[in-house]
Design a protein around this motif. Structure first.
Motif, short mmCIF file in Angstrom:
data_model
loop_
_atom_site.label_atom_id
_atom_site.label_comp_id
_atom_site.label_asym_id
_atom_site.label_seq_id
_atom_site.Cartn_x
_atom_site.Cartn_y
_atom_site.Cartn_z
N LEU A 66 0.88 -1.07 -0.01
CA LEU A 66 -0.03 0.00 -0.10
C LEU A 66 0.94 1.20 0.04
N ILE A 67 0.17 2.10 -0.83
CA ILE A 67 0.91 3.55 -0.81
C ILE A 67 -0.19 4.42 -0.43
N TYR A 68 -0.07 5.09 0.67
CA TYR A 68 -1.28 5.94 1.16
C TYR A 68 -0.85 7.30 0.86
N VAL A 69 -1.38 8.05 -0.04
CA VAL A 69 -1.15 9.45 -0.45
C VAL A 69 -2.50 10.03 0.33
N ARG A 70 -2.29 11.29 0.74
CA ARG A 70 -3.07 12.28 1.37
C ARG A 70 -2.66 13.79 1.17
N ASN A 71 -3.13 14.27 -0.23
CA ASN A 71 -2.90 15.52 -0.76
C ASN A 71 -3.27 16.79 0.29
N ILE A 72 -2.46 17.91 0.04
CA ILE A 72 -2.77 19.08 0.83
C ILE A 72 -3.14 20.12 -0.17
N THR A 73 -4.10 20.74 -0.10
CA THR A 73 -4.41 22.08 -0.87
C THR A 73 -3.93 23.31 -0.18
N ASP A 74 -2.94 23.86 -0.52
CA ASP A 74 -2.42 24.88 0.44
C ASP A 74 -2.24 26.13 -0.17
N VAL A 75 -2.99 26.25 -1.56
CA VAL A 75 -3.45 27.62 -2.07
C VAL A 75 -4.78 27.45 -2.60
N ASP A 76 -5.85 28.42 -2.06
CA ASP A 76 -7.02 28.50 -2.70
C ASP A 76 -7.76 29.83 -1.98
N ASP A 77 -8.74 30.19 -2.37
CA ASP A 77 -9.52 31.32 -2.09
C ASP A 77 -9.71 31.60 -0.50
N LYS A 78 -10.18 30.27 0.20
CA LYS A 78 -10.26 30.61 1.46
C LYS A 78 -8.87 30.82 2.27
N ILE A 79 -7.92 30.10 1.72
CA ILE A 79 -6.58 30.15 2.28
C ILE A 79 -6.25 31.79 2.19
N ILE A 80 -6.27 32.18 0.97
CA ILE A 80 -6.01 33.61 0.62
C ILE A 80 -6.74 34.54 1.22
N ARG A 81 -7.93 34.31 1.49
CA ARG A 81 -9.02 35.34 2.38
C ARG A 81 -8.38 35.31 3.66
N ARG A 82 -8.37 34.13 4.50
CA ARG A 82 -7.96 33.87 5.82
C ARG A 82 -6.68 34.80 6.23
N ALA A 83 -5.56 34.21 5.12
CA ALA A 83 -4.16 34.89 5.23
C ALA A 83 -4.28 36.42 5.34
N ASN A 84 -5.16 37.08 4.30
CA ASN A 84 -5.19 38.47 4.15
C ASN A 84 -5.81 39.00 5.47
N GLU A 85 -7.12 38.32 6.09
CA GLU A 85 -7.54 38.75 7.38
C GLU A 85 -6.69 38.73 8.48
N ASN A 86 -5.79 37.70 8.43
CA ASN A 86 -4.70 37.75 9.65
C ASN A 86 -3.64 38.55 9.42
N GLY A 87 -3.11 39.15 8.02
CA GLY A 87 -2.21 39.97 7.84
C GLY A 87 -0.94 39.17 7.74
N GLU A 88 -0.95 37.80 7.50
CA GLU A 88 0.24 37.36 7.21
C GLU A 88 0.38 36.53 5.90
N PRO A 89 1.53 36.02 5.42
CA PRO A 89 1.77 35.44 4.10
C PRO A 89 0.84 34.07 4.21
N PHE A 90 0.45 33.65 2.73
CA PHE A 90 -0.34 32.43 2.87
C PHE A 90 0.39 31.24 3.73
N SER A 91 1.59 31.36 3.13
CA SER A 91 2.31 29.85 3.49
C SER A 91 2.58 29.95 4.71
N ALA A 92 2.60 31.02 5.48
CA ALA A 92 2.79 30.97 7.22
C ALA A 92 1.39 30.45 7.77
N LEU A 93 0.29 30.88 7.20
CA LEU A 93 -0.85 30.28 7.66
C LEU A 93 -0.82 28.74 7.47
N THR A 94 -0.68 28.53 6.39
CA THR A 94 -0.68 26.90 5.69
C THR A 94 0.17 26.15 6.69
N ASP A 95 1.34 26.73 6.75
CA ASP A 95 2.55 25.90 7.57
C ASP A 95 2.00 25.70 9.07
#
Length: 432
Positions: free
Chosen positions: A32-61
């Protein structure tokens, strides 16, 4: 996972479901190879990062770290691979270009690229929807340049204040659907065995994954689709607007992780789960019955009645029928309780066998006292409890039954249940 916030109890259902599937497939001898992918850029991420005043990558990390903490507490094993969308931009460009070359996609000149749904003959085959019916009521947003209302975006032209990457169609970022197709096929090949997810993803997300992947590769995408059932809260759909939306960490502040894990595992993976105080009490009660059966028995090699193993295996091989598998565990617990009265070694061997099977569901990983006393820290003073138990034992030795009963009642008022046995007196917390 789309990592813009803490994972909620619905995410936990999906995590636990496919952790159970992975455990059972490996136990059954499959590679078995079990893969679980991560969406680390999309509308919700960008909106939340902007609300927080932080880079989107800092939020996702930060949210990915929190997700790993939550899954570890639920005894969810890490997948073999966990690709992030932003690491596969070049692969997305390649698949989109293939779709453009095959005329399954088009670039209208505004920086966007769209998938031409009408060209894919089998669109709707997963969700059993007809394309003509889908077009009824579909509409095009003013800013879009679609040929057909059903067409979906593969690449979004850059907007001010949003992260972007250079591409053959101009600066922009990927659409959600193409991210998952590219990460899946990169890790598992053009065709793979099982694709999982939550019930809300069947349409349009998984339908769109099939369309773009099969159009690009000319091969079947996934052989089997598995969708975990939804989590309802006191019979209602979980929603922030209803105030019944719970993150995993909020739930684990109140309930033992193994209780939550058992609740999410004991129902068939396709069935909806009702998350409520009553269902959690039932899950806690079930685990207490198992741990009481294991309690006080010496270590032993797993052995005993092979019929139990065969029944458990048959249940799990039947579309991961965890309710029936749990019923086998209850039968084993009853037999252990019977055997401990007549044959301690046999009871201990069967208990080891029960624990081994339960571990495949991710439960019964603790020592009995550790679980049965769970929650005592901070709620009551364990040293004080032990002192009261010692005082009660002295009173009993002196045949001072009035004092002995008084101490038992005092402990009961504190939520402590005493259990007198041949090996002495042990204690646990009563269910709240």
């Amino acid at each position: 996972m789309t990592v813009y916030d803490y994972c909620h109890i619905g995410h936990a259902r999906v995590m636990v479901t496919f952790d159970m599937v992975a455990r059972w497939l490996r136990y059954s001898g499959y590679e078995l190879i079990y893969v679980r992918n991560i969406t680390d850029v999309d509308d919700k991420i960008i909106r939340r990062a902007n609300e927080n005043g932080e880079p989107f990558s800092a939020l996702t990390d930060r949210m990915i770290t929190a997700m790993h903490e939550d899954e570890a507490r639920l005894n969810v094993l890490r997948p073999d691979e966990e690709p992030r969308a932003t690491d596969h931009i070049a692969g997305m460009h390649a698949m989109i270009q293939t779709l453009v070359d095959k005329e399954f996609a088009y670039a209208p000149g505004n920086g966007d690229v769209y998938y031409r749904v009408g060209k894919f003959a089998n669109y709707g085959k997963l969700s059993r929807r007809r394309i003509e019916e889908l077009r009824i009521g579909a509409r095009v947003e003013v800013a879009e340049a679609k040929e057909d209302p059903l067409d979906f975006v593969l690449w979004k032209g850059a907007k001010p204040g949003e992260p972007s990457w250079n591409s053959p169609w101009g600066a922009g970022r990927p659409g959600w659907h193409i991210e998952c197709s590219v990460m899946s096929t990169c890790c598992l090949g053009d065709t793979f065995d099982i694709h999982g997810g939550g019930p809300d993803l069947v349409f349009p997300h998984h339908e769109n994954e099939i369309a773009q992947s099969e159009a690009a590769t000319g091969k079947p995408y996934a052989n089997i689709w598995m969708h975990a059932g939804a989590v309802r809260v006191d019979g209602e759909k979980m929603s922030k607007s209803l105030g019944n939306f719970f993150s995993i960490r909020e739930v684990l502040e109140k309930y033992h992780p193994e209780v939550v894990r058992y609740l999410l595992t004991a129902s068939h993976y396709r069935s909806p789960i009702n998350y409520s105080e009553e269902s959690l009490r039932e899950a806690k009660g079930a685990l207490e019955r198992f741990y009481h059966a294991l309690k006080g028995l010496p270590p032993a090699a797993a052995a005993g009645d092979q019929t139990f193993v065969e029944r458990f295996t048959a249940a799990m091989d039947d579309d991961f029928n965890t309710p029936e598998a749990c019923a086998v565990l209850f039968d084993m617990a009853r037999e252990i309780n019977r055997l401990r009265e007549v044959n301690i070694p046999a009871a201990a061997s069967l208990a080891a066998g029960m624990k081994k099977l339960a571990n495949l569901l991710g439960v019964l990983l603790l020592e009995s006292d550790e679980f049965l006393r769970a929650g005592a820290e901070g709620r009551i003073d364990s040293i004080h409890v032990e002192a009261l138990i010692a005082a009660r034992l002295n009173a009993r030795a002196e045949k001072n039954w009035t004092e002995s009963d008084r101490i038992r009642d005092q402990l009961a008022a504190m939520g402590v249940v005493l259990e007198d046995g041949k090996g002495g007196t042990t204690w646990r917390l009563d269910a709240e």
